[in-house]
Design a protein around this motif. Structure first.
Motif, PDB file in Angstrom:
ATOM      1  N   UNK A 275       0.806  -1.235   0.000  1.00 44.50           N
ATOM      2  CA  UNK A 275       0.000   0.000   0.000  1.00 44.50           C
ATOM      3  C   UNK A 275       0.831   1.273   0.000  1.00 44.50           C
ATOM      4  N   UNK A 276       2.048   1.215   0.513  1.00 42.73           N
ATOM      5  CA  UNK A 276       2.880   2.423   0.545  1.00 42.73           C
ATOM      6  C   UNK A 276       3.281   2.867  -0.854  1.00 42.73           C
ATOM      7  N   UNK A 277       3.221   1.964  -1.839  1.00 42.49           N
ATOM      8  CA  UNK A 277       3.608   2.331  -3.199  1.00 42.49           C
ATOM      9  C   UNK A 277       2.653   3.349  -3.812  1.00 42.49           C
ATOM     10  N   UNK A 278       1.446   3.475  -3.258  1.00 44.64           N
ATOM     11  CA  UNK A 278       0.503   4.458  -3.792  1.00 44.64           C
ATOM     12  C   UNK A 278       0.972   5.885  -3.544  1.00 44.64           C
ATOM     13  N   UNK A 279       1.852   6.080  -2.572  1.00 40.91           N
ATOM     14  CA  UNK A 279       2.361   7.427  -2.282  1.00 40.91           C
ATOM     15  C   UNK A 279       3.523   7.817  -3.177  1.00 40.91           C
ATOM     16  N   UNK A 280       4.007   6.879  -4.002  1.00 33.80           N
ATOM     17  CA  UNK A 280       5.146   7.187  -4.867  1.00 33.80           C
ATOM     18  C   UNK A 280       4.704   8.029  -6.049  1.00 33.80           C
ATOM     19  N   UNK A 281       5.630   8.826  -6.542  1.00 35.51           N
ATOM     20  CA  UNK A 281       5.384   9.604  -7.753  1.00 35.51           C
ATOM     21  C   UNK A 281       5.345   8.671  -8.961  1.00 35.51           C
TER      22      UNK A 281
END
Length: 503
Positions: A275-281
């Protein structure tokens, strides 16, 4: 001594490198913005004309927003200047077209800007853990003591077994937190971002080696065997002793292991599934997904450059004749050597006056042949040829070879129409005597009929004129059908009485 003098020299050398010169000065941000907008991981090279147009577009957009740009500079001028400053590389593509690509210095500068623009902690648990794991792994590789290596491997096995038994016994498994994953993403992208510049440095080193070998082959100061030995030694030294060479060698070994490449691809998918990958550009996600592609493309570029170098050596060895020591060949090689030296400092529009042909030698007139008395002798007298003179043609023969008999044709035409009343021009012609049925008489008949404005010419129909040559041969001609009557005969007779040739 404090060593400040040495540090000053090292700092001066670092600041003089193209990497920092790209970021320095008033237009550093402008250069970074243009290069980052034009090139990407997927767009590694751009055709020359396309990049010139693209830079012109960027200049127009910035001027429209009121942003200051280099004055009186076009895309072509800027790109040529960037090539000269070693920020762009211009080379031939496989299809023969001329393309631009970023140098290793430009890639390093853009990666530096990319890293500085990310919001992340400089010291974190994931980074320290990565350092500890790396040091532990290389310490195991560096140890030459068999027992020490066995002890290290046993310690790792015990740690893994304890973790395995804990999970197998019902222990919980917690996924990494978002903060920890974001920090891990940043560390991973730092490592991945260094790959293109490392590969580019290997490629540029290969290119420098290529140019040096070409220079040695043109100079012919050493035998070909020495040049080949130096090439093989330099290639081995490049891949074994330099950091970029070792990176390429490791990547090449990685590409040979299909299972390891599949594992890398699957692990990246697992990382991006958190889920943290959703915050990536979006750009960061693209870079992570393209890790395998970056490795493959960088390795392919280096291998292509090495293939070009090997091909140059092969062509020289095959085509070189050690016995060809002609003066012209030496002069041409000297001219080419001087031209390459001149091109290193010449600008894109520099010109040099070159005489295509040597000046004409000024010498006196040379006699081409000696005097021959026979050339000045008069020609022999003409031979009398009275016995060979052919008989002159008769009047009838001349007349048969002449033009149409307009008067006779007109009289015959009047008589025929007065007698028959109505007839076509072909019927009248085909009934004439033989001497008035020559092919040229058809032209005379048509000339006479052209003066009859009220002659009836049938549309789309023709009739046959059967002519007889003076030698007796018969020919048939087609002409438009012309219907004539006694009225036309009267007009022709009146015109003949008045002395008019055309009715």
């Amino acid at each position: 001594m404090s060593g400040v003098v040495g540090e000053l020299a090292r700092a001066g050398d670092a600041l003089a490198r193209p990497t920092l010169r790209l970021l320095d000065g008033k237009w550093g941000a402008f250069r970074v913005a243009v290069l980052r907008s034009a090139f990407s991981r997927d767009q590694r090279s751009i055709q020359v004309d396309a990049l010139h147009t693209q830079v012109d577009t960027y200049l127009g957009e910035m001027l429209g927003e009121g942003i200051e740009v280099p004055a009186s500079e076009s895309g072509r001028v800027l790109c040529n200047a960037w090539v000269k400053n070693q920020w762009l590389f211009r080379d031939n593509a496989p299809d023969g077209s001329l393309v631009y690509s970023l140098t290793s210095s430009s890639l390093e500068a853009l990666d530096l800007i990319q890293n500085l623009s990310r919001d992340r902690a400089l010291v974190s648990e994931s980074r320290l853990t990565m350092i500890l794991d790396t040091v532990r792994r290389w310490a195991t590789e560096a140890s030459a003591d068999p027992q020490d290596r066995v002890d290290r491997l046993n310690a790792q096995i015990r740690e893994l077994e304890v973790e395995r038994d804990r999970i197998a016994g019902g222990g919980g498994v917690a996924a990494a937190s978002e903060d920890r994953m974001l920090d891990g993403y940043a560390n991973l992208m730092d490592l991945i971002g260094q790959l293109p510049s490392d590969f580019k440095r290997v490629e540029e080193s290969m290119l420098d080696m290529h140019r040096q070998i070409l220079r040695d082959l043109r100079d012919e100061e050493r035998v070909v065997g020495e040049v080949l030995d130096e090439y093989l030694e330099s290639q081995d030294r490049l891949l074994r002793t330099t950091p970029e060479g070792r990176a390429f060698d490791g990547a090449f070994e990685l590409l040979r292991d299909a299972e390891l490449m599949n594992e890398l691809r699957e692990n990246i998918q697992v990382l991006l599934g958190h889920p943290a990958a959703e915050a990536l550009d979006g750009r960061d996600v693209t870079e992570l997904r393209g890790t395998v592609t970056v490795i493959r493309q960088g390795t392919r570029d280096v291998l292509d450059q090495r293939h070009r170098l090997s091909k140059t050596l092969k062509e020289h060895i095959v085509n070189n004749d050690p016995l060809a020591e002609r003066e012209l060949e030496r002069v041409l090689r000297g001219i080419q050597r001087e031209l390459m030296t001149w091109m290193e400092t010449a600008g894109p529009r520099s010109m040099v006056d070159v005489d295509l042909l040597p000046p004409v030698a000024k010498i006196g007139h040379l006699r081409e042949k000696m005097y021959d008395p026979a050339a000045a002798a008069p020609p022999p007298p003409l031979r009398q040829a009275d016995d060979d003179i052919p008989a002159p043609p008769s009047v009838e023969e001349l007349r048969a070879a002449g033009g149409p008999s307009l008067e006779q044709m007109r009289a015959a035409l009047i008589d025929a129409l007065m007698e028959s009343g109505v007839a076509t021009a072909a019927q009248v012609f085909n009934a004439l005597p033989t001497d008035l049925r020559r092919p040229v008489e058809i032209l005379g008949l048509l000339h006479i009929l052209s003066g009859l404005d009220d002659s009836s010419i049938a549309d789309g129909t023709t009739e046959e004129f059967r002519a007889i040559r003076p030698d007796g041969h018969r020919r048939t001609f087609l002409a438009p059908t012309a219907l004539l009557s006694s009225h036309h005969a009267e007009r022709l007779a009146a015109a003949a009485d008045e002395g008019i040739t055309d009715a």
